[in-house]
Scaffold this motif. Structure first.
Motif, mmCIF file in Angstrom:
data_model
loop_
_atom_site.group_PDB
_atom_site.id
_atom_site.type_symbol
_atom_site.label_atom_id
_atom_site.label_comp_id
_atom_site.label_asym_id
_atom_site.label_seq_id
_atom_site.Cartn_x
_atom_site.Cartn_y
_atom_site.Cartn_z
ATOM 1 N N THR A 54 0.841 -1.189 0.000
ATOM 2 C CA THR A 54 0.000 0.000 0.000
ATOM 3 C C THR A 54 0.882 1.248 0.000
ATOM 4 O O THR A 54 2.088 1.177 0.238
ATOM 5 C CB THR A 54 -0.921 0.046 1.236
ATOM 6 N N ARG A 55 0.248 2.373 -0.254
ATOM 7 C CA ARG A 55 0.966 3.655 -0.223
ATOM 8 C C ARG A 55 0.841 4.349 1.120
ATOM 9 O O ARG A 55 1.205 5.526 1.259
ATOM 10 C CB ARG A 55 0.443 4.574 -1.328
ATOM 11 N N ALA A 56 0.343 3.657 2.104
ATOM 12 C CA ALA A 56 0.233 4.241 3.438
ATOM 13 C C ALA A 56 1.616 4.666 3.920
ATOM 14 O O ALA A 56 2.598 3.946 3.720
ATOM 15 C CB ALA A 56 -0.375 3.232 4.406
ATOM 16 N N PRO A 90 3.557 2.026 10.802
ATOM 17 C CA PRO A 90 2.658 3.006 10.183
ATOM 18 C C PRO A 90 2.944 4.386 10.761
ATOM 19 O O PRO A 90 3.088 4.535 11.980
ATOM 20 C CB PRO A 90 1.264 2.503 10.567
ATOM 21 N N SER A 159 3.428 -1.288 5.888
ATOM 22 C CA SER A 159 2.427 -0.644 5.031
ATOM 23 C C SER A 159 1.054 -1.262 5.208
ATOM 24 O O SER A 159 0.038 -0.646 4.900
ATOM 25 C CB SER A 159 2.851 -0.727 3.559
ATOM 26 N N ARG A 160 1.005 -2.494 5.717
ATOM 27 C CA ARG A 160 -0.268 -3.183 5.967
ATOM 28 C C ARG A 160 -0.771 -2.955 7.393
ATOM 29 O O ARG A 160 -1.776 -3.542 7.797
ATOM 30 C CB ARG A 160 -0.108 -4.684 5.721
ATOM 31 N N GLY A 161 -0.051 -2.157 8.179
ATOM 32 C CA GLY A 161 -0.524 -1.797 9.503
ATOM 33 C C GLY A 161 0.179 -2.455 10.664
ATOM 34 O O GLY A 161 -0.238 -2.300 11.815
#
Length: 381
Positions: A54-56, A90, A159-161
């Motif tokens: 993800t782009r988080a 994150p 990125s996945r938390g």
């Protein structure tokens, strides 16, 4: 024995010996930058760690930890056990600089060339952490391998938390400490050392620090997992056996070397390469432990992969070339025929699916049956 040809003392099979020779072929401090195979034209500009899922926004920090309760097992004269740890997590949006993949000194020491210091990562250095306690995953690298070789997996999990901590096990690989102090692999080539139980103690100490008041991460203490490559994978399972805080463990192609004396009733993923049709010793090693895993368990095999498939090594080699002192015939055992992008993708996908299920309670059919999206991955058990 020069570092470029040192063999992991606890390794017993021919495939693992070849792979171990490649691991230490990267760590050849006597090699000059010019000695490394020329990079492909596509790497003329700075390379980049494969993009996370993800782009988080994600952040990263480096910790220097000292375990004042334990002398260093490999060098007691050095005093207390010291560890270097990379954190990924994150983060809140930040305009700060992206962290380097490695310092020039560590890149030259471990990879034989300063070129890897130009690799861009996706994590912002010292970015403020996003609010909310996160499930924690601790990563342990292979013997002779730096924690930096698990960067692509660590960034992806963040990125996945997830909060992620990758541990360097001092004197088992080149480790750089604050101020530029570099410690080499002191125990390479030495047989009969209790590497796995010592690493489990390292992991428990890191958990002590990351779950204590004042931790640089906000960690959900009830959702902690450990994953590792090679002997780091065996150590991940051992940490689940010895530390009740560890709820789930992933072993990425790491032999256990002995049959456990007690059963483990925790979720375990064995993610291996060439164990279905490869050498019987590798299959037998996992078979001995398999019957002592009494909780949820899966044994997945990547027939086209190699021992290093589950690390950053495939894409590092793709970008910067194979080490020139690679032992003849070792490519198959180390890499198989799987391309770097697929190696990274399947490692990230299956490791995150496992932790999503067992730390977050989110089921995934990838863990129940073969997938048309990942035909390289076979269910052995």
């Amino acid at each position: 024995m020069p570092p470029s040809v040192m063999i992991m003392s606890m390794t017993t099979t021919r495939r693992s010996l070849l792979a171990a020779a490649l691991l230490t072929a990267f760590a050849a401090p006597q090699m000059s930058s010019a000695a490394v195979a020329a990079p492909r034209p596509a790497t003329a500009s700075p390379a980049e760690v494969p993009a996370p899922a993800t782009r988080a926004p994600i952040g990263t920090k480096t910790l220097h930890l000292v375990d004042t309760s334990r002398p260093d097992p490999w060098k007691p004269a050095a005093g207390n056990r010291e560890l270097m740890v990379s954190l990924w997590y994150p983060a809140l949006p930040s305009a700060g600089p992206k962290a380097p993949y490695a310092s020039k000194e560590l890149a030259k020491k471990f990879l034989g060339s300063e070129a890897a210091a130009t690799v861009r990562t996706h994590a912002t250095l010292n970015a403020p952490a996003a609010p909310k306690a996160r499930p924690l995953v601790v990563l342990s690298p292979g013997f002779g391998m730096s924690r930096l070789t698990l960067t692509a997996l660590g960034e992806d999990l963040a990125s996945r938390g997830y909060a992620v901590a990758a541990v360097d096990h001092t004197y088992e690989a080149p480790v750089e400490f604050p101020g530029g102090r570099m410690e080499d692999c002191l125990i390479c080539g030495k047989a009969g050392l209790p590497v796995i139980p010592n690493r489990a103690e390292d992991i428990s100490f890191v958990l002590d620090r990351l779950t204590a008041p004042g931790s640089p991460l906000r960690v959900d203490r009830d959702r902690i997992g450990v994953a590792g490559h090679s002997i780091g994978g065996a150590s991940a399972v051992e940490a689940a056996r010895t530390d009740r805080r560890v709820k789930a463990a992933v072993n990425m192609d790491g032999n256990f070397f002995s049959e456990p004396t007690t059963d483990l009733n925790r979720p375990v993923l064995l993610l291996g390469a060439q164990r279905a049709a490869g050498e019987a010793e590798n299959r037998d090693d996992w078979e001995r432990t398999w019957r002592h895993l009494t909780g949820w368990k899966r044994w997945l095999d990547v027939a086209q992969g190699g021992h290093l498939t589950f690390t950053d090594a495939p894409w590092l080699v793709e970008r910067f070339g194979m080490p020139p002192n690679l032992p003849p015939g070792s490519e198959s055992g180390a890499f198989g025929t799987l391309k770097a992008d697929r190696a990274t993708a399947l490692t990230r996908t299956y490791v995150s699916a496992f932790f999503d299920r067992h730390l977050r309670g989110v089921p995934n059919p990838l863990l129940e049956r073969p997938s048309a999206a990942y035909p390289e991955v076979a269910f052995l058990k």
